[in-house]
Design a protein around this motif. Structure first.
Motif, mmCIF file in Angstrom:
data_model
loop_
_atom_site.group_PDB
_atom_site.id
_atom_site.type_symbol
_atom_site.label_atom_id
_atom_site.label_comp_id
_atom_site.label_asym_id
_atom_site.label_seq_id
_atom_site.Cartn_x
_atom_site.Cartn_y
_atom_site.Cartn_z
ATOM 1 N N GLU A 1 0.831 -1.211 0.000
ATOM 2 C CA GLU A 1 0.000 0.000 0.000
ATOM 3 C C GLU A 1 0.863 1.257 0.000
ATOM 4 O OE1 GLU A 1 -3.428 2.202 2.738
ATOM 5 O OE2 GLU A 1 -2.555 0.296 3.386
ATOM 6 N N GLU A 2 1.921 1.250 0.799
ATOM 7 C CA GLU A 2 2.816 2.405 0.854
ATOM 8 C C GLU A 2 3.574 2.566 -0.455
ATOM 9 O OE1 GLU A 2 3.872 2.423 5.627
ATOM 10 O OE2 GLU A 2 4.927 1.062 4.278
ATOM 11 N N THR A 3 3.995 1.447 -1.050
ATOM 12 C CA THR A 3 4.665 1.498 -2.346
ATOM 13 C C THR A 3 3.748 2.097 -3.401
ATOM 14 O OG1 THR A 3 6.024 -0.431 -1.795
ATOM 15 C CG2 THR A 3 5.828 0.127 -4.124
ATOM 16 N N ASP A 4 2.485 1.717 -3.377
ATOM 17 C CA ASP A 4 1.508 2.257 -4.335
ATOM 18 C C ASP A 4 1.378 3.771 -4.179
ATOM 19 O OD1 ASP A 4 0.876 -0.079 -5.663
ATOM 20 O OD2 ASP A 4 -0.800 -0.576 -4.350
ATOM 21 N N ARG A 5 1.419 4.251 -2.961
ATOM 22 C CA ARG A 5 1.303 5.702 -2.735
ATOM 23 C C ARG A 5 2.494 6.446 -3.337
ATOM 24 N NH1 ARG A 5 0.159 6.340 3.549
ATOM 25 N NH2 ARG A 5 0.125 8.564 3.002
ATOM 26 N N LEU A 6 3.689 5.887 -3.197
ATOM 27 C CA LEU A 6 4.871 6.503 -3.799
ATOM 28 C C LEU A 6 4.792 6.451 -5.323
ATOM 29 C CD1 LEU A 6 7.711 5.114 -1.488
ATOM 30 C CD2 LEU A 6 6.911 7.480 -1.629
ATOM 31 N N LEU A 7 4.372 5.309 -5.852
ATOM 32 C CA LEU A 7 4.256 5.162 -7.304
ATOM 33 C C LEU A 7 3.223 6.130 -7.871
ATOM 34 C CD1 LEU A 7 4.387 1.266 -7.676
ATOM 35 C CD2 LEU A 7 6.187 2.910 -8.243
ATOM 36 N N HIS A 8 2.144 6.334 -7.119
ATOM 37 C CA HIS A 8 1.100 7.259 -7.574
ATOM 38 C C HIS A 8 1.658 8.675 -7.697
ATOM 39 C CE1 HIS A 8 -2.921 8.783 -8.234
ATOM 40 N NE2 HIS A 8 -2.777 9.633 -7.229
ATOM 41 N N SER A 9 2.505 9.078 -6.744
ATOM 42 C CA SER A 9 3.120 10.408 -6.811
ATOM 43 C C SER A 9 4.014 10.528 -8.039
ATOM 44 C CB SER A 9 3.938 10.679 -5.541
ATOM 45 O OG SER A 9 3.110 10.729 -4.402
ATOM 46 N N LEU A 10 4.811 9.496 -8.303
ATOM 47 C CA LEU A 10 5.701 9.511 -9.467
ATOM 48 C C LEU A 10 4.910 9.455 -10.770
ATOM 49 C CD1 LEU A 10 8.456 7.060 -8.162
ATOM 50 C CD2 LEU A 10 8.663 9.536 -8.439
ATOM 51 N N GLU A 11 3.787 8.735 -10.749
ATOM 52 C CA GLU A 11 2.946 8.634 -11.940
ATOM 53 C C GLU A 11 2.318 9.993 -12.266
ATOM 54 O OE1 GLU A 11 -0.201 5.410 -13.809
ATOM 55 O OE2 GLU A 11 -0.084 5.652 -11.634
ATOM 56 N N ASN A 12 1.897 10.711 -11.238
ATOM 57 C CA ASN A 12 1.310 12.039 -11.449
ATOM 58 C C ASN A 12 2.304 13.021 -12.069
ATOM 59 O OD1 ASN A 12 -1.215 11.390 -10.509
ATOM 60 N ND2 ASN A 12 -0.849 12.098 -8.428
ATOM 61 N N LEU A 13 3.592 12.776 -11.846
ATOM 62 C CA LEU A 13 4.630 13.651 -12.394
ATOM 63 C C LEU A 13 5.098 13.198 -13.769
ATOM 64 C CD1 LEU A 13 6.753 14.205 -9.158
ATOM 65 C CD2 LEU A 13 5.242 15.855 -10.272
ATOM 66 N N GLY A 14 4.536 12.099 -14.273
ATOM 67 C CA GLY A 14 4.907 11.614 -15.602
ATOM 68 C C GLY A 14 6.208 10.850 -15.648
ATOM 69 N N VAL A 15 6.714 10.422 -14.467
ATOM 70 C CA VAL A 15 7.988 9.688 -14.416
ATOM 71 C C VAL A 15 7.789 8.243 -14.854
ATOM 72 C CG1 VAL A 15 9.852 8.900 -12.898
ATOM 73 C CG2 VAL A 15 8.858 11.182 -12.592
ATOM 74 N N LEU A 16 6.646 7.657 -14.505
ATOM 75 C CA LEU A 16 6.363 6.268 -14.839
ATOM 76 C C LEU A 16 4.852 6.080 -14.962
ATOM 77 C CD1 LEU A 16 5.354 5.273 -11.829
ATOM 78 C CD2 LEU A 16 7.802 5.096 -11.419
ATOM 79 N N LYS A 17 4.473 4.888 -15.377
ATOM 80 C CA LYS A 17 3.048 4.599 -15.543
ATOM 81 C C LYS A 17 2.782 3.160 -15.121
ATOM 82 C CE LYS A 17 -0.719 5.016 -18.890
ATOM 83 N NZ LYS A 17 -1.477 5.939 -18.028
ATOM 84 N N VAL A 18 1.756 2.958 -14.285
ATOM 85 C CA VAL A 18 1.339 1.624 -13.869
ATOM 86 C C VAL A 18 0.222 1.157 -14.795
ATOM 87 C CG1 VAL A 18 0.359 0.235 -12.012
ATOM 88 C CG2 VAL A 18 1.952 2.084 -11.465
ATOM 89 N N GLN A 19 0.385 -0.028 -15.380
ATOM 90 C CA GLN A 19 -0.613 -0.559 -16.303
ATOM 91 C C GLN A 19 -0.600 -2.077 -16.255
ATOM 92 O OE1 GLN A 19 1.551 1.513 -19.564
ATOM 93 N NE2 GLN A 19 1.530 -0.461 -20.614
ATOM 94 N N GLU A 20 -1.580 -2.692 -16.910
ATOM 95 C CA GLU A 20 -1.664 -4.153 -16.956
ATOM 96 C C GLU A 20 -1.050 -4.661 -18.248
ATOM 97 O OE1 GLU A 20 -5.575 -5.636 -16.335
ATOM 98 O OE2 GLU A 20 -5.700 -4.954 -14.245
ATOM 99 N N ASN A 21 -0.359 -5.824 -18.143
ATOM 100 C CA ASN A 21 0.148 -6.442 -19.369
ATOM 101 C C ASN A 21 -0.845 -7.489 -19.858
ATOM 102 O OD1 ASN A 21 0.459 -8.641 -17.703
ATOM 103 N ND2 ASN A 21 2.697 -8.620 -17.691
#
Length: 317
Positions: A155-175
Motif C-alpha cells: 500500500e505504501e509502495t503504491d502511494r509513492l508510485l502514484h506520486s511519481l505517476e502524477n509527475l509523468g515519471v512512470l506509468k502503472v498498467q496491466e500487461n
C-alpha cells in the motif's frame, strides 16, 4: 501481572482500556499486513503498552506476545479516573494535549518513513531496468523487494508510485497476462532522481544536477535551436552556432542577455562545450559554436522540472 512465554497480552484491533508497563522480561509487538505478519519491535523493561487504549479506549494497534516470562504493571481506566479526580482539573487537559501530540507525531513518523523509502524504490526500479534492458518492471516483484529492503508495504509502495505517476515519471498498467507492470517513461530520469536524492541526503545540500533558472533557460534555448538548426555529431551530440543561440536567447529568455559569464557555468559543468577554448573574460562572439549531448540535456531539464514538484508531492503524501 505475570505472563508466560508464548502468551498473548493484546490482539490488534481489540478494544481495550488498560495500560501496561513492562517491569521485566521481553515481549514482541506485531502488526498484520496484507502479505503476512510484520514484526515491528521488541518490547523490554520500562516500555509502556496501550496508552491510547487507556486514554481514548482506542483499539489495540498491535498484537503483543511474550517472548519470555514477563512481569507487567497494569493500570486500568478506572484507576486513572480515580487518580485524576483527586488532581487539579488542568491535568486532564494536559493529558488530552499530549494525546493529540502523540497522534501528530505518529502521523509524521509514517510520512517520514514513506519519504525515506522513495530512494530505495528509485534504486530498485533503476537496477531492474538496467539489468533487463527494458523499460518495464513487474509490480509484484517491486512489492517484494521494497518489503525486504525497506519494510515498505504494498500500500505504501503504491502511494509513492502514484506520486511519481502524477509527475509523468512512470506509468502503472496491466500487461497481457493481467499482471500489473510499471513502465518507465525515461530510462535515465529515474537514476537521475535517485542520484539527486542520494546526494542531498549524504551531503545535506542541493545536488549539482539541480540547475539555476538561468542555466535552465539557456539549456532550453539550446534544445530549441538544436531541433530547428542544429547539426548532428557522433555519439548523440548536437552542435549549434553561437549566432543562432544568441538570436534565439534574445527572443525567448525574457530579456536575459547571453554572455560569456552566463554561459561559463554550463561550460564548467561540461553540459555545453565550446568549439574552441575560451575564458570567462573572452567575448562570446569568439566562439563559433557550442555542442552538447542532446539526450543528456533533455533528461537534466526533465529532472529539474520534476524534482521541485516531487518534494511538494512527498509533503502531501
Amino acid at each position: 501481572m505475570q505472563i508466560n512465554k508464548g502468551e498473548y497480552l493484546t490482539l490488534e484491533g481489540d478494544k481495550g482500556n488498560t495500560l501496561f508497563i513492562v517491569k521485566s522480561g521481553m515481549l514482541v509487538a506485531q502488526r498484520s499486513t496484507p502479505e503476512d505478519g510484520d514484526y515491528l519491535e521488541n518490547i523490554g523493561p520500562g516500555t509502556i503498552i496501550g496508552e491510547l487504549s487507556l486514554l481514548e479506549s482506542a483499539p489495540r494497534e498491535y498484537t503483543v506476545k511474550a517472548a519470555e516470562p514477563s512481569e507487567l504493571i497494569v493500570i486500568t481506566q478506572d484507576m486513572l479516573e480515580a487518580t485524576l479526580s483527586n488532581k487539579p482539573s488542568w491535568l486532564k487537559s494536559i493529558l488530552d494535549f499530549l494525546t493529540s501530540r502523540y497522534h501528530i507525531a505518529q502521523k509524521n513518523k509514517k510520512k517520514n518513513d514513506l519519504i525515506q523509502a522513495l530512494p530505495t524504490l528509485l534504486f530498485v526500479i533503476s537496477s531492474k531496468v538496467r539489468q533487463s534492458g527494458v523499460d518495464t518492471v513487474l509490480l509484484d516483484e517491486l512489492y517484494i523487494q521494497l518489503k525486504c529492503l525497506n519494510n515498505t508495504s504494498a500500500e505504501e509502495t503504491d502511494r509513492l508510485l502514484h506520486s511519481l505517476e502524477n509527475l509523468g515519471v512512470l506509468k502503472v498498467q496491466e500487461n497481457g497476462s493481467s499482471q500489473k507492470i510499471l513502465r518507465v517513461e525515461s530510462l535515465q530520469l529515474v537514476p537521475l532522481l535517485y542520484e539527486t536524492l542520494r546526494y542531498r541526503a549524504l551531503n545535506k545540500k542541493i545536488s549539482p544536477n539541480i540547475l539555476s533558472m538561468t542555466d535552465q533557460m539557456i539549456l532550453t534555448t539550446f534544445i530549441k535551436v538544436a531541433k530547428e538548426k542544429g547539426k548532428s555529431l557522433e555519439g548523440g551530440f548536437c552542435s549549434v552556432s553561437t549566432a543562432d543561440l544568441t538570436a534565439e536567447a534574445k527572443k525567448s529568455m525574457h530579456g536575459l542577455t547571453l554572455t560569456s559569464r552566463t554561459m561559463y557555468s554550463l561550460v564548467e559543468k561540461q553540459l555545453l562545450n565550446p568549439s574552441q577554448t575560451f575564458k570567462i573574460q573572452d567575448s562570446l562572439e569568439t566562439v563559433p559554436s557550442f555542442y552538447a549531448d542532446f539526450d543528456k540535456i533533455l533528461d537534466l531539464l526533465e529532472l529539474n522540472r520534476v524534482f521541485p514538484l516531487l518534494d511538494k508531492k512527498l509533503v502531501e503524501i
